[in-house]
Motif scaffolding. Sequence first.
Motif, PDB file in Angstrom:
ATOM      1  N   ASN A 105      -0.959   4.982   8.919  1.00 35.91           N
ATOM      2  CA  ASN A 105      -0.219   4.050   9.770  1.00 35.91           C
ATOM      3  C   ASN A 105       0.778   5.825  10.728  1.00 35.91           C
ATOM      4  O   ASN A 105       1.269   6.281  10.313  1.00 35.91           O
ATOM      5  CB  ASN A 105       1.549   2.890   9.235  1.00 35.91           C
ATOM      6  CG  ASN A 105       2.077   2.701  10.345  1.00 35.91           C
ATOM      7  OD1 ASN A 105       2.023   2.988  11.806  1.00 35.91           O
ATOM      8  ND2 ASN A 105       3.515   1.587  10.108  1.00 35.91           N
ATOM      9  N   HIS A 147       4.539  -5.578   6.874  1.00 36.29           N
ATOM     10  CA  HIS A 147       3.677  -4.841   6.235  1.00 36.29           C
ATOM     11  C   HIS A 147       3.347  -5.273   4.766  1.00 36.29           C
ATOM     12  O   HIS A 147       2.286  -4.541   4.108  1.00 36.29           O
ATOM     13  CB  HIS A 147       4.080  -2.985   6.499  1.00 36.29           C
ATOM     14  CG  HIS A 147       4.116  -2.452   7.946  1.00 36.29           C
ATOM     15  ND1 HIS A 147       3.384  -2.716   8.205  1.00 36.29           N
ATOM     16  CD2 HIS A 147       5.188  -2.680   8.833  1.00 36.29           C
ATOM     17  CE1 HIS A 147       3.814  -1.745   9.667  1.00 36.29           C
ATOM     18  NE2 HIS A 147       4.978  -2.030   9.694  1.00 36.29           N
ATOM     19  N   GLU A 178       1.069  -0.035   1.223  1.00 34.89           N
ATOM     20  CA  GLU A 178       0.133  -1.466   1.524  1.00 34.89           C
ATOM     21  C   GLU A 178      -1.156  -1.038   1.414  1.00 34.89           C
ATOM     22  O   GLU A 178      -1.984  -2.296   0.985  1.00 34.89           O
ATOM     23  CB  GLU A 178       0.302  -1.192   3.238  1.00 34.89           C
ATOM     24  CG  GLU A 178       1.220  -0.964   3.547  1.00 34.89           C
ATOM     25  CD  GLU A 178       1.594  -1.019   5.650  1.00 34.89           C
ATOM     26  OE1 GLU A 178       0.265  -0.172   5.507  1.00 34.89           O
ATOM     27  OE2 GLU A 178       2.548  -0.836   5.848  1.00 34.89           O
TER      28      GLU A 178
END
Lengths: 503, 116
Positions: free
Chosen positions: A135, A226, A460
């Motif tokens: 990210n 997320h 993630e």
Amino acid sequence: MSEKIYAWLLRLYPSRFREAYGDEALQLFRDRSRDERGFFSRVRLWLDLLGDLALSLPMEYFRVQPEVIRSSARLSSKNGPSFLVLANQPLGAGALLSGSALSLAALITFSVLLNHGVRPVPLSALIHPTSGVVNESSSHFSPSTPRVADNTEAGAGASTSQEQPTIASTSSQWANGEASDAQSRPPKQQSQQPEGTTNPAGRDARFDKAECERVIEAAVANLKEHYIDPAIAQKMEEALLSHENAGDYDTITDGAAFATLLTRQLRDVSHDMHLEVVYSKTPLPERSTGPSPERFALYRKAMEQHNCTFEKVEITTHNIGYLKLNSFPDPSICESTAKTAMASLNHADALIFDLRDNRGGYPSMVMLIAAYLFDHPEYMYNPGDMTERSWTQSPVPGNRLADKPVYVLTSARTFSGAEHFSYDLKMLKRATLVGETTGGATDVGVFHRIDDHFGMGIRETRAINPYSEPDWAVTGVGPDVKVKAADALQTAMKLAESKLAKK
Amino acid sequence: MPKQKLNPLPSAAFQILLALAGEDLHGYGIMRRVAAQTDGRMRLGPGTLYSSIQTLLEAKLIEEVDTREDAKLGGERRRYYRLTSAGRKLARAEAERLADLLRVARSRKILRGEYV
């Protein structure tokens, strides 16, 4: 029947021969089969025919036609370009059709092979569940878990984030009490320093109900956006909101305590030990920045001064190799040191890895060292990474350690990368862990900044854990042989000696 | 080209020349004659037989005479072949070459004189 078969076989001959002698050949076959009766004669006849076929077919095809010789003799006497026409009839429709069909088939086969046959399929494409994990607006961080705080001797439980330029997911965790060997640490990357609950200075006057609501709202939004499992994200949202409505947060006046409570509540619902809310007394930076060249230079210098944290490499009694490794250093600096160390242990009959003071480091170094322990590429599960980097580069040329017994010494201060090493070798039954349960530090989430003081870590990637036991997050890795860390070396030596004695 | 093909003379071609030395024969007749004169060791299959015939025809060592029925084999018409004078000459040359070989073999005591 047999005449038909022979007539069909005759079609193998060139048309020139068939036109001239096909009928006669068939006639000869009829004569012979009429005259030669009985089983053995028949077998002999067919053997003759097949042998004859094998011999005379090539002869017929290599025969040069007299017309060609004549015309080439004619041609050579002339000047200028000329060409021969061998066939005195135009090509038949059948020949044209089969010719086009064959060329078309060849063309299709070639293009299909070109597109599908020769392209190597990267392993990561097979096992990578998500792409674009990193990210932009977030940084990696190392969680400060209550468990770690209790287990570390320093007790402060504060940790420093260390971002690595090449490896996006794991870093080591450092206790505050380790300031004395700051030189050997990787550089501190940023000022984010979540405060433990034991620090009295952690009480923050600015924490109030509005902040509480803001954090919960942002946490819920981040989870929705997320979190890998939307259903569980929904459950966590409901849990947080019901706690809020019940007034559970009203009495909290301390940011760090609030973060710890939120973390526990989220984990109660999700059972995801990689999920975390963190609090930082000092303001979090707006954007993550890469490690500065100065810090990297400092780290390099520290590694060079301390032999890349390979504290001790030796062959002890009974030809047992002993390696005391205090971190898994950056291979871009320490690869040759690591290789030299492993090579010097190559003729050992057993190996002891002393990771009791190992705070972790670079997954690529974990993989580099683990490669020596296998004679084939082995999958080393790492919760933060799931690419071809999770496979060891085994076998290592010239290596003799792939089948030697391995002991890993652990302590409550064995962290992160060292736990990665210990956990996988234990699960693969490649090593016997001797000592204490490890610290339980992982750093695999993507950090999402909520405001100046709060942020949260959400894993993630869903790296597949092939083992039934959960990874070391928070709980740590339990030893196979439980002894006090101080006694671990002695115990492991005894185990190794008795194992070698049995051979 | 056919000259080269027949030098050295293949044994099948030589046997065909020998078979035709006595009388004109059709394909099957040649095949049976060759089998007889080699005690059944050489049975020419149609491919080899007609391939050799073709080569010998091109080299004008044999020729086609006519097409007629063979009374013994029933109503089919068959093509008959005859040895040309060139063919006869070549067959004799080949036989002499073999005879020379034979003399060498005898002198080296590989073959006993009376036997062949």
